[in-house]
Design a protein around this motif. Structure first.
Motif, PDB file in Angstrom:
ATOM      1  N   VAL A 246       0.839  -1.201   0.000  1.00  0.00           N
ATOM      2  CA  VAL A 246       0.000   0.000   0.000  1.00  0.00           C
ATOM      3  C   VAL A 246       0.868   1.242   0.000  1.00  0.00           C
TER       4      VAL A 246
ATOM      5  N   SER B 135      -5.466   2.378  -2.549  1.00  0.00           N
ATOM      6  CA  SER B 135      -4.228   2.793  -1.873  1.00  0.00           C
ATOM      7  C   SER B 135      -4.068   4.301  -1.946  1.00  0.00           C
TER       8      SER B 135
ATOM      9  N   ALA C 180      -4.476   5.421   1.936  1.00  0.00           N
ATOM     10  CA  ALA C 180      -3.169   5.251   2.589  1.00  0.00           C
ATOM     11  C   ALA C 180      -2.855   6.349   3.604  1.00  0.00           C
TER      12      ALA C 180
END
Length: 371
Positions: free
Chosen positions: A196, A285, A289
């Motif tokens: 990620v 992601s 993230a």
């Protein structure tokens, strides 16, 4: 051409050959490597003596790392546009040229190509689905039993190009630690969400590198030296990642949803998952993230405070002397400051036309479906 702060310059050598005028962050943001370029072009030597290898204890926060990577990516964009790299490319032999490419602009160029490949693939699939051409071609391939055509249409392997960037790391682990420990380390890194993180980093590098190539004017990013293991407010994350990750992540999600709604999949759900799993992973992601790697990112009280700070930032009017950290309007002006020329505005307009084409095709497909 060691990419780091040069400790010692041979003053007599450089002054007698024209000086090192480009070794300034005012002219080029990566001033250290431009001094190396100039030394090499003037038949000089650049040596790097490493007596003790140590890990530098800094850049432990996601925002600090992203700012630093944005600065370096912008510097590599300036290198692509510079005469120094062109002249070095004319003078190097093949093997030194390959080494030079990989250790400077080549890595960032490959990162940008990886992201562009995903965009081209998804827009191609969306347009094939909305125009009906994809369905017609796949049905024709099934009738004629043309397996090669079906395989070409289901090109999910194109989206796995990013996996190849992990191969050097895996091979390095195997050489240093042995095969078994390398496998254990690699699996441990996956549990630590390193995929990620590096997918998010891919978006940072490609955004700043591409923007500098289009418009120039890379900016120095102050990464800071403070204590960074702290909760980052939502407005700060939004200011930093909106243009580079959030908008692009939502665009990828929109393309995937359009393809799910209008695309023709003879293989059903499994075929769609295999075809789009890496694109979904990249989009999610990019969107989430900053919150996964944010200390106390899901604590309720901090979420309430973040929302209050976010609304204050949105509704505070900009003006003379107002900074982007205080007002959405001032931040937006700062975000568009790099588009200074007519050619830059034309390029941004051309790139933005993709948002105009997609709803037109959706309307055409919807009217065709109703008929």
């Amino acid at each position: 051409m060691h990419y780091g702060h040069p400790d010692v310059f041979d003053r007599v050598f450089h002054i007698t050959r024209g000086g090192i005028s480009k070794a300034s962050r005012v002219i080029n943001i990566s001033e250290d490597i431009f001094s190396g370029f100039n030394s090499t072009l003037r038949q000089g030597n650049v040596t790097h003596h490493e007596y003790i290898q140590v890990g530098k204890g800094r850049d432990v926060g996601l925002n600090q790392i992203s700012l630093f990577e944005g600065k370096v990516s912008g510097g590599n964009g300036e290198q692509v546009l510079s005469r120094d790299v062109y002249r070095l490319g004319q003078l190097f032999d093949f093997f030194r040229m390959m080494s030079f490419y990989f250790t400077t602009v080549g890595y960032y160029f490959c990162m940008m190509l990886t992201v562009l490949t995903v965009y081209i693939f998804l827009y191609g699939k969306a347009y094939l689905a909305l125009s009906g051409v994809g369905e017609a071609v796949e049905i024709r391939a099934l009738i004629t039993k043309n397996n090669a055509l079906s395989a070409a249409l289901n090109t999910q392997f194109l989206l796995q190009i990013g996996i190849f960037t992990a191969v050097p790391m895996v091979l390095g682990f195997i050489l240093e630690l042995g095969f078994l420990r390398a496998v254990v380390n690699f699996i441990t890194m996956q549990f630590q969400l390193c995929s990620v993180f590096f997918t998010f980093s891919l978006g940072t590098k490609s955004h700043y590198f591409g923007r500098t190539i289009l418009h120039g004017g890379a900016r120095y990013q102050a990464t800071g030296r403070g204590f960074v293991v702290r909760h980052i407010r939502f407005s700060e994350n939004y200011r930093l990642y909106s243009r580079s990750h959030f908008v692009k992540g939502l665009e990828v999600v929109l393309l995937l949803v359009v393809y799910l709604a209008y695309g023709y999949n003879d293989g059903g759900t499994l075929s769609y998952i295999l075809l789009t799993v890496s694109s979904w992973f990249m989009a999610l992601s990019w969107l989430f993230a900053p919150y996964l790697f944010n200390p106390s990112g899901f604590e309720w009280q901090k979420t309430v405070e973040d929302f209050r700070d976010w609304t204050n930032w949105l509704f505070y009017r900009g003006g003379i002397g107002v900074k982007g950290q205080e007002s959405w309007e001032a931040w937006w002006d700062e975000e568009l400051a790099h588009i200074r020329t007519l050619s830059g505005r034309i390029m941004e307009t051309i790139l933005s036309l993709r948002f105009f084409h997609l709803p037109i095709w959706c309307c055409i497909q919807a009217s065709y479906t109703r008929k």
